[in-house]
Design a protein around this motif. Structure first.
Motif, PDB file in Angstrom:
ATOM      1  N   UNK A  30       0.854  -1.183   0.000  1.00 30.68           N
ATOM      2  CA  UNK A  30       0.000   0.000   0.000  1.00 30.68           C
ATOM      3  C   UNK A  30       0.888   1.230   0.000  1.00 30.68           C
ATOM      4  N   UNK A  31       0.529   2.230  -0.827  1.00 28.44           N
ATOM      5  CA  UNK A  31       1.354   3.428  -0.946  1.00 28.44           C
ATOM      6  C   UNK A  31       0.461   4.654  -1.077  1.00 28.44           C
ATOM      7  N   UNK A  32       0.999   5.796  -0.645  1.00 24.30           N
ATOM      8  CA  UNK A  32       0.264   7.054  -0.697  1.00 24.30           C
ATOM      9  C   UNK A  32       0.478   7.768  -2.018  1.00 24.30           C
ATOM     10  N   UNK A  33      -0.532   8.549  -2.424  1.00 25.89           N
ATOM     11  CA  UNK A  33      -0.343   9.395  -3.602  1.00 25.89           C
ATOM     12  C   UNK A  33       0.176  10.773  -3.213  1.00 25.89           C
ATOM     13  N   UNK A  34       0.273  11.042  -1.920  1.00 22.92           N
ATOM     14  CA  UNK A  34       0.853  12.279  -1.430  1.00 22.92           C
ATOM     15  C   UNK A  34       2.308  12.013  -1.048  1.00 22.92           C
ATOM     16  N   UNK A  35       2.978  12.991  -0.476  1.00 21.89           N
ATOM     17  CA  UNK A  35       4.336  12.786   0.009  1.00 21.89           C
ATOM     18  C   UNK A  35       4.298  11.814   1.183  1.00 21.89           C
ATOM     19  N   UNK A  36       5.038  10.704   1.089  1.00 23.23           N
ATOM     20  CA  UNK A  36       5.003   9.736   2.167  1.00 23.23           C
ATOM     21  C   UNK A  36       5.412   8.350   1.734  1.00 23.23           C
ATOM     22  N   UNK A  53      10.459   5.591   2.616  1.00 20.73           N
ATOM     23  CA  UNK A  53       9.955   6.728   3.386  1.00 20.73           C
ATOM     24  C   UNK A  53       9.277   7.747   2.483  1.00 20.73           C
ATOM     25  N   UNK A  54       9.789   7.930   1.298  1.00 22.53           N
ATOM     26  CA  UNK A  54       9.271   8.880   0.321  1.00 22.53           C
ATOM     27  C   UNK A  54       9.940   8.601  -1.008  1.00 22.53           C
ATOM     28  N   UNK A  55       9.617   9.370  -2.015  1.00 19.87           N
ATOM     29  CA  UNK A  55       8.899  10.644  -2.005  1.00 19.87           C
ATOM     30  C   UNK A  55       7.385  10.543  -2.067  1.00 19.87           C
ATOM     31  N   UNK A  66       7.999 -13.713 -12.244  1.00 14.84           N
ATOM     32  CA  UNK A  66       9.132 -14.620 -12.125  1.00 14.84           C
ATOM     33  C   UNK A  66      10.195 -14.199 -11.146  1.00 14.84           C
ATOM     34  N   UNK A  67       9.938 -13.186 -10.328  1.00 12.45           N
ATOM     35  CA  UNK A  67      10.917 -12.731  -9.341  1.00 12.45           C
ATOM     36  C   UNK A  67      10.408 -13.013  -7.936  1.00 12.45           C
ATOM     37  N   UNK A  68      11.308 -12.915  -6.981  1.00 12.30           N
ATOM     38  CA  UNK A  68      10.950 -13.100  -5.578  1.00 12.30           C
ATOM     39  C   UNK A  68      10.612 -11.746  -4.956  1.00 12.30           C
ATOM     40  N   UNK A  69       9.418 -11.254  -5.280  1.00 12.80           N
ATOM     41  CA  UNK A  69       8.926 -10.056  -4.628  1.00 12.80           C
ATOM     42  C   UNK A  69       9.414  -8.750  -5.201  1.00 12.80           C
ATOM     43  N   UNK A  70      10.118  -8.754  -6.329  1.00 11.39           N
ATOM     44  CA  UNK A  70      10.507  -7.489  -6.950  1.00 11.39           C
ATOM     45  C   UNK A  70       9.282  -6.855  -7.615  1.00 11.39           C
ATOM     46  N   UNK A  71       9.253  -5.530  -7.624  1.00 10.32           N
ATOM     47  CA  UNK A  71       8.137  -4.848  -8.259  1.00 10.32           C
ATOM     48  C   UNK A  71       8.556  -3.481  -8.773  1.00 10.32           C
ATOM     49  N   UNK A  72       7.757  -2.985  -9.711  1.00  5.03           N
ATOM     50  CA  UNK A  72       7.905  -1.630 -10.226  1.00  5.03           C
ATOM     51  C   UNK A  72       6.819  -0.753  -9.606  1.00  5.03           C
ATOM     52  N   UNK A  73       7.155   0.502  -9.339  1.00  9.09           N
ATOM     53  CA  UNK A  73       6.175   1.431  -8.782  1.00  9.09           C
ATOM     54  C   UNK A  73       6.456   2.833  -9.284  1.00  9.09           C
ATOM     55  N   UNK A  74       5.386   3.579  -9.504  1.00  7.13           N
ATOM     56  CA  UNK A  74       5.553   4.982  -9.884  1.00  7.13           C
ATOM     57  C   UNK A  74       5.710   5.833  -8.627  1.00  7.13           C
ATOM     58  N   UNK A  75       6.404   6.941  -8.790  1.00 10.64           N
ATOM     59  CA  UNK A  75       6.593   7.917  -7.724  1.00 10.64           C
ATOM     60  C   UNK A  75       6.513   9.328  -8.310  1.00 10.64           C
ATOM     61  N   UNK A  76       6.313  10.299  -7.418  1.00 10.62           N
ATOM     62  CA  UNK A  76       6.340  11.727  -7.753  1.00 10.62           C
ATOM     63  C   UNK A  76       5.189  12.168  -8.657  1.00 10.62           C
ATOM     64  N   UNK A  88       9.433   5.867 -12.516  1.00  8.52           N
ATOM     65  CA  UNK A  88       9.170   4.484 -12.118  1.00  8.52           C
ATOM     66  C   UNK A  88      10.437   3.933 -11.490  1.00  8.52           C
ATOM     67  N   UNK A  89      10.296   3.310 -10.325  1.00  6.84           N
ATOM     68  CA  UNK A  89      11.437   2.697  -9.650  1.00  6.84           C
ATOM     69  C   UNK A  89      11.246   1.186  -9.589  1.00  6.84           C
ATOM     70  N   UNK A  90      12.371   0.499  -9.496  1.00  9.98           N
ATOM     71  CA  UNK A  90      12.352  -0.950  -9.295  1.00  9.98           C
ATOM     72  C   UNK A  90      12.763  -1.244  -7.863  1.00  9.98           C
ATOM     73  N   UNK A  91      11.918  -1.989  -7.136  1.00 11.98           N
ATOM     74  CA  UNK A  91      12.173  -2.339  -5.748  1.00 11.98           C
ATOM     75  C   UNK A  91      12.449  -3.841  -5.643  1.00 11.98           C
ATOM     76  N   UNK A  92      13.427  -4.190  -4.832  1.00 13.82           N
ATOM     77  CA  UNK A  92      13.726  -5.600  -4.587  1.00 13.82           C
ATOM     78  C   UNK A  92      14.215  -5.758  -3.157  1.00 13.82           C
TER      79      UNK A  92
END
Length: 345
Positions: A30-36, A53-55, A66-76, A88-92
């Protein structure tokens, strides 16, 4: 259906949601659409871990296949449609910690996804506006951009524009077919079906299904006749929840939510506890979350809850006991509904 609610977290402006599998365990993002922040919550223990923590400014979260919990997410992509610096960032998860890597800078990317055609994956980005200003300008229509991507899901070297003139290009849903993923997008020009090419370098299919201004869309065979219906929020962040059925090659309206609503935003279509249903939620007035199912009398609505103002939902489960993961933006809450057929527990 019976709905039992579990509070997951407090998160101001909770907006983006996604299930995730990490180390063989079910997680909720779960992620915020505001700063956070973005949170990762364990489905069994409900332990809540901070992914970043942010942005903030997260519109979409997409697990990488096919990955162990890696995901892409938009920010800013921040409130007020301030998204010139969206990325877009890649998190692992590495060494017991979440690692963030910039994947792509993409101004005004509102929704994005990883679609497949056979063994080939493609990136699809839905650009809300093509303005070069800090705030969105609706006189600068959005686009769809796309590219094939490799097995390592590295960012593509270049993007192809596959559709233009999409004002307030906001709505999105993915439908998995046997041989490929299809995307449905919604904007002021209507609802479009988007299909990846058979091979990189070939043309994408972008087919207009409706020409009514639409904010969001979901797809489901509500009446079980083998032909899918479209559920559409009209117009942008609108006050009408409408279901369309295909009739003679055209879509005609068969249902309109009868109670006054405002700022419809959450929408989903699919199978829930053995029934084909649409879910929808509002961010103003009664701020309800509701479903629509098919009955002998036609579509029938059921209120799940009022007063929380959902922005997005995701559904997961086994068909007997299913779960609705909910981002309640107006109340600043991440929540989970356990859904069971009436008479079961």
């Amino acid at each position: 259906m019976n709905f039992e609610k579990t509070h997951l977290c407090r998160l101001p402006c909770c907006y983006a949601v996604s299930p995730l599998t990490l180390d063989g365990r079910q997680k909720y993002l779960l992620a915020t659409d505001d700063t956070g922040p973005c949170y990762c919550i364990d489905a069994q223990t409900l332990d809540c871990e901070k992914v970043w923590e942010g942005p903030g400014g997260t519109m979409s979260i997409v697990p990488i296949p096919g990955t162990n919990g890696a995901f892409l997410a938009s920010q800013k992509f921040l409130p007020g449609f301030s998204a010139l610096h969206a990325r877009i960032v890649r998190m692992s998860r590495e060494g017991g910690r979440w690692q963030e890597r910039l994947w792509m800078e993409l101004p005004y990317v509102h929704r994005f996804d990883l679609l497949r055609r056979g063994d080939q994956y493609y990136f699809l980005g839905c650009i809300l506006s093509t303005t070069q200003q800090e705030q969105a300008e609706w006189s600068k229509p959005g686009t769809l951009v796309a590219a094939p991507i490799g097995a390592d899901f590295a960012p593509p070297a270049a993007l192809e524009t596959i559709a233009v003139g999409m004002s307030r290009n906001h709505g999105y849903c993915r439908v998995e077919r046997e041989d490929c993923s299809e995307a449905y997008t919604a904007c002021d020009q209507g609802v479009f079906r988007v299909v990846p090419p058979q091979a990189p370098g070939q043309a994408w299919t972008v087919e207009q299904l409706l020409n009514a201004a639409a904010s969001d869309v979901a797809v489901c065979d509500l009446d079980g006749d083998g032909q899918e219906e479209l559920a559409v929020i009209e117009p942008f962040h609108g006050d009408a929840f409408v279901i369309y059925k295909k009739d003679g090659g055209q879509y005609r309206e068969i249902y309109r939510y009868p109670t006054p609503v405002s700022f419809l935003h959450a929408i989903w279509g699919g199978r829930l506890c053995g029934e084909n249903v649409f879910l929808a939620g509002c961010r103003e007035l009664d701020q309800e979350l509701f479903l629509v199912r098919w009955t002998q009398e036609g579509p029938k609505e059921q209120i799940i809850e009022r007063g929380f103002g959902p922005s997005n939902v995701a559904v997961l489960g086994d068909g007997e006991t299913d779960y609705i993961l909910t981002a309640n933006r107006q109340s600043g809450e991440g929540a989970l509904f356990t859904v069971c057929r009436e008479g079961t527990k």
